[in-house]
Design a protein around this motif. Structure first.
Motif, mmCIF file in Angstrom:
data_model
loop_
_atom_site.group_PDB
_atom_site.id
_atom_site.type_symbol
_atom_site.label_atom_id
_atom_site.label_comp_id
_atom_site.label_asym_id
_atom_site.label_seq_id
_atom_site.Cartn_x
_atom_site.Cartn_y
_atom_site.Cartn_z
ATOM 1 N N ASP A 922 0.872 -1.172 0.000
ATOM 2 C CA ASP A 922 0.000 0.000 0.000
ATOM 3 C C ASP A 922 0.907 1.219 0.000
ATOM 4 O O ASP A 922 2.109 1.123 0.252
ATOM 5 C CB ASP A 922 -0.888 -0.032 1.248
ATOM 6 C CG ASP A 922 -2.049 0.966 1.180
ATOM 7 O OD1 ASP A 922 -2.189 1.628 0.136
ATOM 8 O OD2 ASP A 922 -2.803 1.060 2.168
ATOM 9 N N TYR A 923 0.365 2.385 -0.303
ATOM 10 C CA TYR A 923 1.158 3.604 -0.141
ATOM 11 C C TYR A 923 0.242 4.779 0.149
ATOM 12 O O TYR A 923 -0.942 4.776 -0.197
ATOM 13 C CB TYR A 923 2.050 3.881 -1.353
ATOM 14 C CG TYR A 923 1.348 4.309 -2.605
ATOM 15 C CD1 TYR A 923 1.081 5.658 -2.849
ATOM 16 C CD2 TYR A 923 0.990 3.377 -3.576
ATOM 17 C CE1 TYR A 923 0.452 6.060 -4.011
ATOM 18 C CE2 TYR A 923 0.371 3.776 -4.750
ATOM 19 C CZ TYR A 923 0.103 5.123 -4.965
ATOM 20 O OH TYR A 923 -0.514 5.524 -6.106
ATOM 21 N N LEU A 924 0.823 5.781 0.823
ATOM 22 C CA LEU A 924 0.059 6.928 1.275
ATOM 23 C C LEU A 924 -0.284 7.841 0.107
ATOM 24 O O LEU A 924 0.526 8.074 -0.785
ATOM 25 C CB LEU A 924 0.844 7.726 2.314
ATOM 26 C CG LEU A 924 0.688 7.280 3.782
ATOM 27 C CD1 LEU A 924 1.305 5.910 3.996
ATOM 28 C CD2 LEU A 924 1.351 8.293 4.708
ATOM 29 N N THR A 925 -1.498 8.362 0.116
ATOM 30 C CA THR A 925 -1.932 9.336 -0.882
ATOM 31 C C THR A 925 -1.994 10.743 -0.308
ATOM 32 O O THR A 925 -2.026 11.718 -1.061
ATOM 33 C CB THR A 925 -3.312 8.964 -1.424
ATOM 34 O OG1 THR A 925 -4.246 8.886 -0.334
ATOM 35 C CG2 THR A 925 -3.263 7.621 -2.142
ATOM 36 N N ALA A 926 -2.034 10.850 1.012
ATOM 37 C CA ALA A 926 -2.096 12.162 1.649
ATOM 38 C C ALA A 926 -1.525 12.050 3.052
ATOM 39 O O ALA A 926 -1.648 11.006 3.709
ATOM 40 C CB ALA A 926 -3.536 12.680 1.700
ATOM 41 N N LEU A 927 -0.882 13.111 3.522
ATOM 42 C CA LEU A 927 -0.440 13.177 4.918
ATOM 43 C C LEU A 927 -0.324 14.634 5.325
ATOM 44 O O LEU A 927 -0.103 15.516 4.502
ATOM 45 C CB LEU A 927 0.876 12.429 5.137
ATOM 46 C CG LEU A 927 2.185 12.926 4.509
ATOM 47 C CD1 LEU A 927 2.806 14.104 5.260
ATOM 48 C CD2 LEU A 927 3.197 11.794 4.484
ATOM 49 N N ALA A 928 -0.500 14.876 6.625
ATOM 50 C CA ALA A 928 -0.314 16.197 7.208
ATOM 51 C C ALA A 928 0.043 16.009 8.671
ATOM 52 O O ALA A 928 -0.470 15.102 9.338
ATOM 53 C CB ALA A 928 -1.572 17.060 7.059
ATOM 54 N N ALA A 971 -5.609 14.860 -0.412
ATOM 55 C CA ALA A 971 -4.865 15.894 0.293
ATOM 56 C C ALA A 971 -5.520 16.166 1.641
ATOM 57 O O ALA A 971 -6.740 16.029 1.787
ATOM 58 C CB ALA A 971 -4.800 17.175 -0.534
ATOM 59 N N ILE A 972 -4.698 16.539 2.623
ATOM 60 C CA ILE A 972 -5.166 16.896 3.965
ATOM 61 C C ILE A 972 -4.452 18.173 4.370
ATOM 62 O O ILE A 972 -3.250 18.325 4.155
ATOM 63 C CB ILE A 972 -4.859 15.781 4.987
ATOM 64 C CG1 ILE A 972 -5.534 14.464 4.572
ATOM 65 C CG2 ILE A 972 -5.312 16.188 6.389
ATOM 66 C CD1 ILE A 972 -5.149 13.279 5.458
ATOM 67 N N PHE A 983 -9.954 18.243 3.957
ATOM 68 C CA PHE A 983 -9.376 17.183 3.124
ATOM 69 C C PHE A 983 -10.125 17.126 1.801
ATOM 70 O O PHE A 983 -11.243 17.631 1.657
ATOM 71 C CB PHE A 983 -9.415 15.832 3.840
ATOM 72 C CG PHE A 983 -10.773 15.420 4.330
ATOM 73 C CD1 PHE A 983 -11.625 14.643 3.542
ATOM 74 C CD2 PHE A 983 -11.207 15.813 5.601
ATOM 75 C CE1 PHE A 983 -12.877 14.274 4.007
ATOM 76 C CE2 PHE A 983 -12.466 15.451 6.061
ATOM 77 C CZ PHE A 983 -13.310 14.677 5.266
ATOM 78 N N MET A 984 -9.473 16.501 0.830
ATOM 79 C CA MET A 984 -10.010 16.435 -0.513
ATOM 80 C C MET A 984 -10.061 14.972 -0.939
ATOM 81 O O MET A 984 -9.059 14.253 -0.841
ATOM 82 C CB MET A 984 -9.089 17.230 -1.455
ATOM 83 C CG MET A 984 -9.509 17.263 -2.902
ATOM 84 S SD MET A 984 -8.251 18.155 -3.855
ATOM 85 C CE MET A 984 -8.314 19.764 -3.059
ATOM 86 N N ASP A 985 -11.225 14.499 -1.354
ATOM 87 C CA ASP A 985 -11.351 13.138 -1.860
ATOM 88 C C ASP A 985 -11.847 13.193 -3.286
ATOM 89 O O ASP A 985 -12.755 13.942 -3.609
ATOM 90 C CB ASP A 985 -12.258 12.274 -0.986
ATOM 91 C CG ASP A 985 -13.566 12.962 -0.635
ATOM 92 O OD1 ASP A 985 -13.514 14.128 -0.194
ATOM 93 O OD2 ASP A 985 -14.632 12.348 -0.808
ATOM 94 N N HIS A 986 -11.205 12.413 -4.179
ATOM 95 C CA HIS A 986 -11.525 12.522 -5.596
ATOM 96 C C HIS A 986 -12.457 11.399 -6.035
ATOM 97 O O HIS A 986 -12.581 10.364 -5.376
ATOM 98 C CB HIS A 986 -10.253 12.541 -6.446
ATOM 99 C CG HIS A 986 -9.507 11.244 -6.448
ATOM 100 N ND1 HIS A 986 -8.615 10.892 -5.465
ATOM 101 C CD2 HIS A 986 -9.521 10.212 -7.336
ATOM 102 C CE1 HIS A 986 -8.098 9.714 -5.737
ATOM 103 N NE2 HIS A 986 -8.636 9.276 -6.851
ATOM 104 N N ALA A 987 -13.085 11.627 -7.179
ATOM 105 C CA ALA A 987 -14.177 10.770 -7.610
ATOM 106 C C ALA A 987 -13.723 9.403 -8.074
ATOM 107 O O ALA A 987 -14.455 8.427 -7.971
ATOM 108 C CB ALA A 987 -14.937 11.461 -8.743
ATOM 109 N N GLY A 988 -12.551 9.286 -8.609
ATOM 110 C CA GLY A 988 -12.123 8.006 -9.155
ATOM 111 C C GLY A 988 -12.807 7.736 -10.475
ATOM 112 O O GLY A 988 -13.165 8.649 -11.229
ATOM 113 N N ASP A 989 -13.032 6.469 -10.802
ATOM 114 C CA ASP A 989 -13.615 6.088 -12.092
ATOM 115 C C ASP A 989 -15.117 5.794 -12.018
ATOM 116 O O ASP A 989 -15.720 5.372 -12.999
ATOM 117 C CB ASP A 989 -12.901 4.846 -12.642
ATOM 118 C CG ASP A 989 -11.429 5.111 -12.869
ATOM 119 O OD1 ASP A 989 -11.081 6.268 -13.196
ATOM 120 O OD2 ASP A 989 -10.630 4.165 -12.711
ATOM 121 N N GLY A 990 -15.721 6.021 -10.872
ATOM 122 C CA GLY A 990 -17.115 5.630 -10.721
ATOM 123 C C GLY A 990 -18.113 6.695 -11.094
ATOM 124 O O GLY A 990 -19.311 6.496 -10.910
#
Length: 1342
Positions: A922-928, A971-972, A983-990
């Protein structure tokens, strides 16, 4: 004029020094060599061809004084139009015009008796009536024995009876009676050579006091004419003593040549009569040297060492016993040590010649720039094919070649050879195939009208009448006109060794200052013996390139010496070794040694003798750095970084200080050679094609060309300094070229496979010779001579820089600062920045820090402004980061490592502090980071929710898991004083919309402030926490909105928007179109372009001391919470880790809903056996069983940090120390010294800790956080400083290509060197080793 004085080494080797302090106290009049004009102010010598040419070349303009523009009827005007001479001086054998136009149209006969061909040709008496037709009009054979002539009687009479004035070529004297031309050296030599004796008339025997007597004693000239660039004495003696250095010590060749003392008995014949090498006595050797039987001197250290160093091999005779050989091969009878590659290599290495016996011809494979000889046992460079010289042993390189094209003054035979034009159609075949006769010879003859039609002359040929040209001219396409051949043009290197001056019909070779023209009229020789600094394994030798003397300068090193250079004026040589972290030096006389700097990574060094600086390449940090040579005390963090951005594995370095230029090679994914000013300005790529592994660079200051070795192509390359005219020399003797150096006509190189140092002509690769052949591997090379570092104007001498002055193109002086300082507006002073606001730019493998104060010092820059670059050790693909200002700690996520890494900014580098969090697959997509509690807020691909982990990495809790967009959190942003996060969450492919939310930092009070179908990024909160900023990269806009969702505003719109940051009222943003551009806007001001570069930017964040000030209810004692203290506006919430519960809202105890031996996943529902956690394989549905903390982040023992809990079981916010993230202060009692006087000591419940004052950090306030008041110079990040370039590059290739998927080819040559250079185990750089950057290293004398 500076006179050299002799400096004698203890080893007996003499080197010429140039020191004005030792020179004559009064400055002598400037004396220039032949062909040069002395400026009246004594400042310079300029070519005589530049005198009266309409352009000022002397500083005082004296070269254009007294230049006539109009000539009288009795005068001749020189071709340049600025000088008049008497017509009687035209064609007198002496050039009075600087362009030699008064001698340019003079015919070149042996003696003029008969003129013909329209008076364009004059024949001696022996050519008349000899049965061969020499005149094209046939008049030389007319009237012989009553034979009929083809010319009319009137023409013949005119041709023979009307004698034109005798015109002789330059260097010849015309006899007064017109009977002959004789050599000017015969004039007034007391012997009659002209029939009328005119060569001995008017010869003075006594000269007045204001006159100079020519060497032949028969002529006097005015003293003002001596050394004026024009020869007035026929023996040239008035120009013979005009050398600028050694003067005249020996006259030879009938007194036409004068040599300096250094040319006498040097083993090279400089006089044609050989008198400079007669009466030579054997050289005296010092006590530290062995005297060979031949008289040659070599170091005593090489006597009886198993390898012959004397030319006569006498240093290996009468040895007590054969010495041990480091190689496995030895001569069977004479016992010399051999390398296997020396067997059957064509060179005799054994005295008994056994290494060259029983050799079988082996078929060889040729390189792409070579030609295969017919024998298939030899390869030659393609340029040698059909060049007129047989280079293949079987001569096959000159077979099947196209016929050579004859010049216009010769006749082209059908059988390819060239014959004199006058031999065509003379009724006698002179071509091998007879093609010069027959055809139209008798029917199509040249007439008088044809002679006038041709610009030079007409001749008959079997193909009809043709126009021809005099030597030095070529026929144009129209077939009638002739144009001068520029012998100094494209092939000027072949015409002259150094300086070439084209004149009508010919050319003249000259030499640069300090050189003397050889008798061949082509080559130049330097005054004073040149030497070659040569590293062979761990020894450094000084080799006399004329005397073949061999002196051992350095023998104490245990590691191979990779790169060398020298400072002539300080009489020092500098070098670096494999795996070293320092640059060392030794005086030429070996009496003093020292280290100039430690604690660095260094792969290649270069001395700037003009600005008195030392440059080096840090291949690990991808930097070019510099320090002053005259500084006696040097810290590693005082070095100046010249270039550190957009460099892909820099490898080798070369300087041209006279022009303020530096050149370097890169061996990364796209090998290339670049150039820039020595201040880093005007950077450009020179060469990208025909490169594979450019290992070493050298500049030819005479030819103004750049040379390099290519280990993979197995060749030596060269180009102009602009990157044009690329030439590749691929010899059978360049199997593994390592280092290269250029001097005069020769190129020198070391070959690690063949174990040799060789030289060859730099223009062609011919005249190859072995300079040194020893069993060890030869590495670094540098030719040493005082003229190569001649004293010149130092532009830095009067430039009062506070730290370092470097030479920039122009040349001009530029002040540079260490990376922790900024240059003031005066351009001279380096000081700490007044504004502590800075921005971090994340690129592929580094963070670049720039202070916003620098934006006011220059806009519209084409390269990076003042900055410091922090190499990210052991990082492959960094994704997101954050930074805490108080303790200078960097939090960084790497996609390939599935972890959150900690780094401490320690003085001059990033020092790894381990992993705060490690995820499995796994890997991090956001940190603060909450900079008050050091809690880390984060999200990942497999766990797309907002989670928080404690500062020690011991406790993790899920804050928000429901209602997030399908693509996860991107992002956070946190504002700890107010207790808010967004924080920001993106829509993805759905098909969902991306959304921006804000909430309390404990996860409560969620508010959606924006929904969008666009790509959003770069989230930031204002300093008061009330306004949120983000970027819409699809629309290219930066917008702001209140954290409550009100006040939506478009702040900025720009094409190609990539990232932005906000700090102290300044908006910064990055765009990318053709280049990456950095913009800024102050409050109420216009947009300004700060700078533009070619680097791709991953992220941009801004920080300042004021941006991380403030408190909340978690500031003291972790808010009384056992695990996690999470602030919200006006309060705080205590949270327990996911597998614990809180009975009282503060303390935490294990959650009992899982049976014994089981633990809970972060979803709060799934229980798994304890041994399934942190086993490297995800078992929880949400993968949370692989969220593992790293031991380094906890205490040294790895035990939980709960032992540090203050009353109530709460844990105090940690400060990252220089050893571990949290250090147990144990039973230490509070006293005045515990916190270094920089903070308040607090003792609670047996635990002791410090509350540090502003500007300090660490457990005992031992860390001075002044690094943020100025950039921190990047030094060595990780261990293994000074690794062999190949090893460093190999490590970097592996590191970088792991994320790029590339697999650049590694040459077998490099691996061979890697295996052989060092017998001890080699260790790759360790990212966890902290370099000793704080050590102060003086240029000590051992």
């Amino acid at each position: 004029m500076d006179l050299p004085w002799l400096f004698v080494l203890s080893c007996g080797i003499s080197l010429f020094l140039s020191d004005p302090a030792v020179s004559s106290p009064q400055k002598s009049p400037l004396r220039c060599r032949l062909g040069m004009f002395a400026c009246k102010d004594g400042s310079d010598c300029v070519p005589s061809s530049h005198v009266c040419d309409g352009e000022k070349d002397c500083k005082d303009g004296s070269d254009e004084d007294s230049c006539a523009a109009e000539c009288t009827s009795g005068q001749f005007q020189c071709a340049h139009g600025k000088k008049c001479i008497d017509k009687s001086l035209v064609c007198d054998g002496i050039a009075q015009c600087q362009d030699q136009s008064d001698e340019g149209d003079c015919l070149k006969p042996e003696g003029c008796v008969h003129q013909c061909d329209g008076k364009t040709r004059c024949l001696p008496a022996t050519f008349l009536c000899d049965g061969e037709r020499d005149c094209m009009d046939g008049t030389d054979e007319a009237g012989c024995n009553g034979e009929a002539t083809e010319a009319t009687p009137s023409e013949a009479e005119t041709a023979t009876s009307t004698a034109a004035p005798m015109r002789c070529r330059i260097g010849l004297f015309a006899c007064t009676d017109g009977s002959d031309c004789i050599s000017s050296t015969y004039v007034c030599d007391n012997e009659v050579d002209c029939k009328d004796g005119s060569d001995e008339s008017n010869c003075a025997v006594e000269c007045t006091s204001d006159q100079f007597q020519c060497a032949h004693g028969k002529k006097c000239i005015d003293k003002v004419q001596v050394c004026d660039g024009v020869a007035h004495c026929q023996d040239l003696s008035d120009e013979g003593d005009c050398l600028k250095m050694d003067g005249c010590a020996h006259r030879c060749d009938n007194k036409t040549r004068c040599l300096p003392e250094s040319f006498l008995c040097d083993g090279e014949r400089d006089c044609q009569d050989g008198t400079d090498e007669t009466r030579c006595t054997a050289e005296a050797c010092s006590n530290a040297e062995f005297r060979c039987a031949s008289g040659q001197c070599v170091s005593m250290g090489v006597h009886c060492d198993g390898h012959p160093d004397c030319r006569d091999r006498s240093d290996e005779e009468r040895c007590m016993e054969p010495p041990p050989c480091a190689t496995n091969t030895r001569c069977p009878h004479s016992h010399e040590c051999l390398l296997e590659d020396w067997l059957c290599d064509g060179d005799q290495d054994c005295k008994d010649e056994s290494d060259e016996k029983n050799c079988e011809a082996v078929e060889v494979a040729c390189g792409e720039f070579q030609w295969w000889c017919a024998s298939k046992t030899q390869c030659v460079p393609k340029a040698w094919r059909c060049d007129g010289a047989k280079d293949c042993s079987d001569g096959s390189d000159e077979l099947d070649c196209s016929p050579a094209v004859c010049p216009s003054h010769l006749f082209q035979c059908g059988s390819s050879e060239c014959v004199y034009i006058g031999l065509a159609c003379n009724s006698k075949p002179d071509c091998q195939d007879g093609s010069d006769e027959g055809g139209d010879c008798l029917t199509d003859r040249c007439a008088a009208a044809d002679q006038s039609h041709c610009s030079h002359f007409c001749y008959s040929s079997p193909r009809g009448k043709k126009c021809g040209c005099r030597p030095g001219f070529k026929l144009q396409a129209d077939g009638t006109n002739c144009v001068d051949i520029d012998e100094c043009g494209d092939n000027g290197l072949n015409a002259c060794s150094q300086l070439c001056e084209n004149i009508p019909g010919s050319f003249v070779c000259n030499c640069s200052q300090g050189y003397v023209l050889d008798p061949d009229g082509h080559s130049c020789k330097i005054m004073g013996e040149p030497y070659l600094l040569a590293a062979v394994q761990s020894e450094l030798f000084l080799i006399g390139l004329r005397s073949s003397s061999l002196d051992l300068l350095v023998s104490s090193e245990k590691k191979p010496i990779l790169s060398v250079d020298y400072d002539w004026h300080e009489q020092r040589v500098y070098w670096i070794t494999l795996n070293a972290d320092s640059i060392k030096w030794s005086s030429f006389d070996k009496k003093n040694t020292g280290t100039i700097i430690k604690g660095i990574n260094v792969n290649s060094i270069a001395v700037d003798w003009v600005g008195k600086n030392l440059y080096w390449i840090d291949g690990f940090g991808s930097q070019i750095n510099a320090i002053g040579l005259e500084q006696s005390l040097m810290k590693a963090n005082d070095l100046v970084t010249i270039l550190d951005e957009d460099m892909d594995q820099p490898h080798s370095l070369a300087l041209l200080p006279e022009k303020g230029l530096m050149f370097w090679s890169e061996v990364g994914a796209e090998p290339q050679i670049e150039c820039a000013g020595m201040d880093g300005s005007e950077r450009r790529v020179l060469i990208k094609k025909e490169l594979r592994w450019p290992a070493s660079l050298a500049v030819d200051p005479l030819g103004l060309r750049l040379f390099w070795t290519d280990e993979k192509l197995k060749c030596i390359g060269s180009s102009t300094l602009e990157g044009g005219d690329i030439q590749l020399l691929q010899l059978m003797e360049t199997q593994s070229p390592f280092s290269v150096s250029v001097f005069n006509d020769m190129v020198f190189w070391s070959d690690t496979k063949r174990g040799t140092i060789q030289k060859a002509l730099k223009a062609t690769g011919k005249r190859r010779e072995v300079v040194l052949k020893r069993p060890g591997q030869p590495l670094g090379l540098k030719v040493l001579h005082h003229h190569l570092q001649a004293r010149g104007a130092n532009v830095c001498a009067k430039h009062q820089c506070s730290h370092l002055c470097v030479v920039a193109p122009g040349p001009k002086a530029v002040c540079k600062c260490p990376a922790h300082l900024l240059l003031a507006e005066d351009g001279l002073t380096c000081s700490r920045p007044k504004d502590t606001s800075f921005v971090f730019v994340q690129t592929t493998n580094a963070l670049t820090q720039m202070y916003l104060q620098g934006r006011n010092h220059g806009n519209n820059l084409k390269s990076w402004p003042e900055h410091r670059r922090l190499e990210l050790p052991s990082m492959n693909e960094p994704t997101v980061f954050d930074f805490t200002v108080k303790d200078l700690t960097l939090y960084l996520a790497d996609a390939t490592k599935a972890s959150a890494e900690l780094f401490k900014v320690k003085e001059s580098s990033l020092v790894s502090r381990g992993q705060l969090l490690r995820l499995g697959r796994d890997y991090l997509t956001a940190l603060a980071v909450d900079w008050i509690t050091r809690n880390l807020f984060w999200s990942s691909v497999k766990q797309p929710r907002v989670q928080v982990t404690s500062a020690q990495g011991m406790h993790t809790a899920v804050l928000i898991r429901d209602g997030l967009a399908q693509g996860g959190v991107d992002a956070i942003a946190l504002h700890p004083p107010s207790g808010r996060m967004c924080f920001m969450d993106h829509a993805g492919d759905g098909g969902q919309e991306s959304q921006v939310e804000c909430a309390f930092m404990d996860g409560r009070n969620r508010t959606v402030v924006k929904r969008s179908s666009a790509q959003l990024g770069s989230l930031a909160l204002s300093e008061d926490g009330g306004t949120l900023y983000w970027a819409d990269t699809d629309a290219g806009t930066i917008v702001s909105i209140g954290v409550d969702g009100s006040g939506y505003k478009e702040v900025k719109k720009d094409t190609g928007l990539r990232a932005f940051a906000v700090i102290n009222g300044v908006l910064l943003w990055v765009t990318k179109t053709d280049r990456t551009k950095f913009w800024f806007r102050d409050d109420g001001q216009k947009d300004k372009l700060w700078f533009e570069v070619d680097t791709d930017v991953g992220a941009l964040k801004a920080f300042s001391k004021s941006s991380q000030l403030g408190t909340n209810q978690c500031s003291n004692g972790n808010g009384g919470c056992t695990h996690l203290c999470l602030p919200f506006p006006g309060g705080r919430t205590c949270r327990c880790a996911h597998d614990h519960q809180s009975p009282d809202g503060k303390t935490c105890s294990p959650d009992k809903h899982c049976p014994a031996g089981f633990k809970s996943c972060l979803d709060g529902q799934t229980c798994l056996p304890t041994d399934k956690f942190c086993d490297g394989h995800p078992d929880c549905p949400d993968h949370s069983d692989e969220n593992c903390n790293h031991q380094t982040v906890g205490s040294k023992s790895g035990s939980p940090a709960a032992s540090l809990a203050p009353p109530g079981g709460a844990v105090s916010p940690p400060s990252i120390s220089s050893d571990v993230a949290v250090r147990n202060l144990g039973a230490s009692e509070c006293d005045d010294s515990l916190c270094q006087g920089r903070g308040t000591c607090i003792s609670r419940n047996g635990a002791t800790f410090c509350e540090c004052a502003v500007g300090y950090g660490g457990d005992r306030c031992e860390d001075e956080l002044s690094g943020l008041s100025g950039p921190i110079t990047y030094g060595a990040a990780g261990g293994g400083a000074g690794l062999l370039v190949i090893i460093v590059v190999l490590a970097m290739v592996k590191r970088r290509t792991s994320s790029q998927g590339a697999s650049p080819e590694l040459g077998e040559t490099n691996m061979d060197v890697l295996e052989k250079l060092d017998t001890s185990p080699l260790e790759c750089p360790s990212s966890t080793k902290e370099p000793n950057v704080s050590e102060e290293v003086a240029a000590s004398v051992d």
